[in-house]
Design a protein around this motif. Sequence first.
Motif, PDB file in Angstrom:
ATOM      1  N   ASP A   1       0.825  -1.217   0.000  1.00 58.31           N
ATOM      2  CA  ASP A   1       0.000   0.000   0.000  1.00 58.31           C
ATOM      3  C   ASP A   1       0.855   1.260   0.000  1.00 58.31           C
ATOM      4  OD1 ASP A   1      -2.238  -1.616   0.106  1.00 58.31           O
ATOM      5  OD2 ASP A   1      -2.275  -1.630   2.299  1.00 58.31           O
ATOM      6  N   ASP A   2       2.054   1.185   0.584  1.00 59.18           N
ATOM      7  CA  ASP A   2       2.922   2.359   0.655  1.00 59.18           C
ATOM      8  C   ASP A   2       3.646   2.631  -0.660  1.00 59.18           C
ATOM      9  OD1 ASP A   2       2.175   2.569   3.274  1.00 59.18           O
ATOM     10  OD2 ASP A   2       3.932   1.482   4.038  1.00 59.18           O
ATOM     11  N   LEU A   3       3.759   1.629  -1.524  1.00 56.28           N
ATOM     12  CA  LEU A   3       4.500   1.796  -2.782  1.00 56.28           C
ATOM     13  C   LEU A   3       3.598   2.355  -3.875  1.00 56.28           C
ATOM     14  CD1 LEU A   3       6.494  -1.546  -2.773  1.00 56.28           C
ATOM     15  CD2 LEU A   3       7.406   0.729  -2.363  1.00 56.28           C
ATOM     16  N   ASP A   4       4.221   3.070  -4.817  1.00 56.30           N
ATOM     17  CA  ASP A   4       3.512   3.648  -5.959  1.00 56.30           C
ATOM     18  C   ASP A   4       3.393   2.601  -7.064  1.00 56.30           C
ATOM     19  OD1 ASP A   4       2.352   5.496  -7.674  1.00 56.30           O
ATOM     20  OD2 ASP A   4       4.294   6.165  -8.445  1.00 56.30           O
ATOM     21  N   PRO A   5       2.185   2.370  -7.626  1.00 56.07           N
ATOM     22  CA  PRO A   5       2.035   1.345  -8.671  1.00 56.07           C
ATOM     23  C   PRO A   5       2.809   1.630  -9.961  1.00 56.07           C
ATOM     24  CG  PRO A   5      -0.103   1.984  -7.792  1.00 56.07           C
ATOM     25  CD  PRO A   5       0.907   2.912  -7.206  1.00 56.07           C
TER      26      PRO A   5
ATOM     27  N   THR B   1       5.987   2.256 -10.088  1.00 59.60           N
ATOM     28  CA  THR B   1       7.407   1.963  -9.897  1.00 59.60           C
ATOM     29  C   THR B   1       7.681   0.469 -10.068  1.00 59.60           C
ATOM     30  OG1 THR B   1       7.112   1.665  -7.524  1.00 59.60           O
ATOM     31  CG2 THR B   1       7.697   3.875  -8.271  1.00 59.60           C
ATOM     32  N   LYS B   2       8.944   0.174 -10.329  1.00 56.61           N
ATOM     33  CA  LYS B   2       9.370  -1.209 -10.505  1.00 56.61           C
ATOM     34  C   LYS B   2       9.342  -1.972  -9.173  1.00 56.61           C
ATOM     35  CE  LYS B   2      12.651  -3.359 -13.522  1.00 56.61           C
ATOM     36  NZ  LYS B   2      13.859  -3.195 -14.297  1.00 56.61           N
ATOM     37  N   ASP B   3       9.643  -1.259  -8.085  1.00 52.67           N
ATOM     38  CA  ASP B   3       9.621  -1.891  -6.765  1.00 52.67           C
ATOM     39  C   ASP B   3       8.233  -2.411  -6.417  1.00 52.67           C
ATOM     40  OD1 ASP B   3      12.303  -1.404  -6.355  1.00 52.67           O
ATOM     41  OD2 ASP B   3      11.942   0.524  -5.342  1.00 52.67           O
ATOM     42  N   TYR B   4       7.189  -1.689  -6.806  1.00 53.73           N
ATOM     43  CA  TYR B   4       5.809  -2.122  -6.545  1.00 53.73           C
ATOM     44  C   TYR B   4       5.540  -3.465  -7.219  1.00 53.73           C
ATOM     45  CZ  TYR B   4       0.723  -2.244  -6.840  1.00 53.73           C
ATOM     46  OH  TYR B   4      -0.595  -2.621  -6.763  1.00 53.73           O
ATOM     47  N   TRP B   5       5.923  -3.587  -8.475  1.00 59.45           N
ATOM     48  CA  TRP B   5       5.631  -4.811  -9.227  1.00 59.45           C
ATOM     49  C   TRP B   5       6.498  -5.977  -8.766  1.00 59.45           C
ATOM     50  CZ3 TRP B   5       1.193  -4.924 -11.433  1.00 59.45           C
ATOM     51  CH2 TRP B   5       0.615  -3.735 -11.823  1.00 59.45           C
ATOM     52  N   ARG B   6       7.721  -5.694  -8.347  1.00 63.80           N
ATOM     53  CA  ARG B   6       8.560  -6.747  -7.776  1.00 63.80           C
ATOM     54  C   ARG B   6       7.949  -7.287  -6.479  1.00 63.80           C
ATOM     55  NH1 ARG B   6      14.512  -4.074  -8.498  1.00 63.80           N
ATOM     56  NH2 ARG B   6      14.772  -4.621 -10.689  1.00 63.80           N
ATOM     57  N   LYS B   7       7.491  -6.363  -5.638  1.00 68.12           N
ATOM     58  CA  LYS B   7       6.868  -6.754  -4.371  1.00 68.12           C
ATOM     59  C   LYS B   7       5.580  -7.540  -4.628  1.00 68.12           C
ATOM     60  CE  LYS B   7       6.453  -5.875   0.180  1.00 68.12           C
ATOM     61  NZ  LYS B   7       7.450  -6.105   1.181  1.00 68.12           N
ATOM     62  N   LEU B   8       4.793  -7.107  -5.605  1.00 72.52           N
ATOM     63  CA  LEU B   8       3.546  -7.797  -5.947  1.00 72.52           C
ATOM     64  C   LEU B   8       3.831  -9.211  -6.439  1.00 72.52           C
ATOM     65  CD1 LEU B   8       0.463  -7.373  -6.215  1.00 72.52           C
ATOM     66  CD2 LEU B   8       0.882  -6.783  -8.597  1.00 72.52           C
ATOM     67  N   ARG B   9       4.851  -9.354  -7.277  1.00 70.25           N
ATOM     68  CA  ARG B   9       5.221 -10.679  -7.791  1.00 70.25           C
ATOM     69  C   ARG B   9       5.713 -11.581  -6.655  1.00 70.25           C
ATOM     70  NH1 ARG B   9       9.925 -13.118 -10.038  1.00 70.25           N
ATOM     71  NH2 ARG B   9       9.355 -14.659 -11.623  1.00 70.25           N
ATOM     72  N   LYS B  10       6.510 -11.031  -5.754  1.00 67.82           N
ATOM     73  CA  LYS B  10       7.034 -11.793  -4.623  1.00 67.82           C
ATOM     74  C   LYS B  10       5.905 -12.270  -3.714  1.00 67.82           C
ATOM     75  CE  LYS B  10      10.213 -11.371  -0.763  1.00 67.82           C
ATOM     76  NZ  LYS B  10      11.101 -10.466  -0.026  1.00 67.82           N
ATOM     77  N   LEU B  11       4.959 -11.390  -3.423  1.00 68.32           N
ATOM     78  CA  LEU B  11       3.820 -11.775  -2.578  1.00 68.32           C
ATOM     79  C   LEU B  11       2.941 -12.815  -3.268  1.00 68.32           C
ATOM     80  CD1 LEU B  11       2.819  -8.309  -1.090  1.00 68.32           C
ATOM     81  CD2 LEU B  11       3.934 -10.205   0.080  1.00 68.32           C
ATOM     82  N   GLY B  12       2.785 -12.695  -4.605  1.00 68.34           N
ATOM     83  CA  GLY B  12       2.011 -13.687  -5.351  1.00 68.34           C
ATOM     84  C   GLY B  12       2.661 -15.057  -5.317  1.00 68.34           C
TER      85      GLY B  12
END
Length: 136
Positions: A106-110, A112-123
């Motif tokens: 929730d704190d990351l901006d969609p 950015t690359k960090d957001y998508w990396r975090k989303l992939r990791k959580l998935g």
Amino acid sequence: MGFLTLSLQTSKIRFFPLLLPKCNYAKKIEAAGGIASLGKKKGKFSKLGPMMEKKILPVETDPQRLVNYVCGSNLYKEGEDIKLKSDSEYPEWLWTLRTGKALTLDDLDPDTKDYWRKLRKLGMKRNNQLRKLKKF
């Protein structure tokens, strides 16, 4: 029926002895107390070699030393720990480093690359947890 005879009327079971050759390779070793692998261990040895004893490291308790030095930075027997400098002698980017917990999704901006990396990791983490629950 061969070696085994069943008689249902008299309810007797007769077994004929099997003739097995006598083996000489499974002899008891009397010197080690019967079986070689169950002998007494001598000293502090294991299968991998001598056991290492746990070392207790001294803890620095002097507050003046804790404030002025990086305790534990000296790897050698001789010498001294690194002395801390004033804050102005360190680069500015050092004070902007994040040292706390990692940012949540929730704190990351969609954008950015960090957001998508975090989303992939959580998935991937979620899929692995679901895969564990399957029976086969």
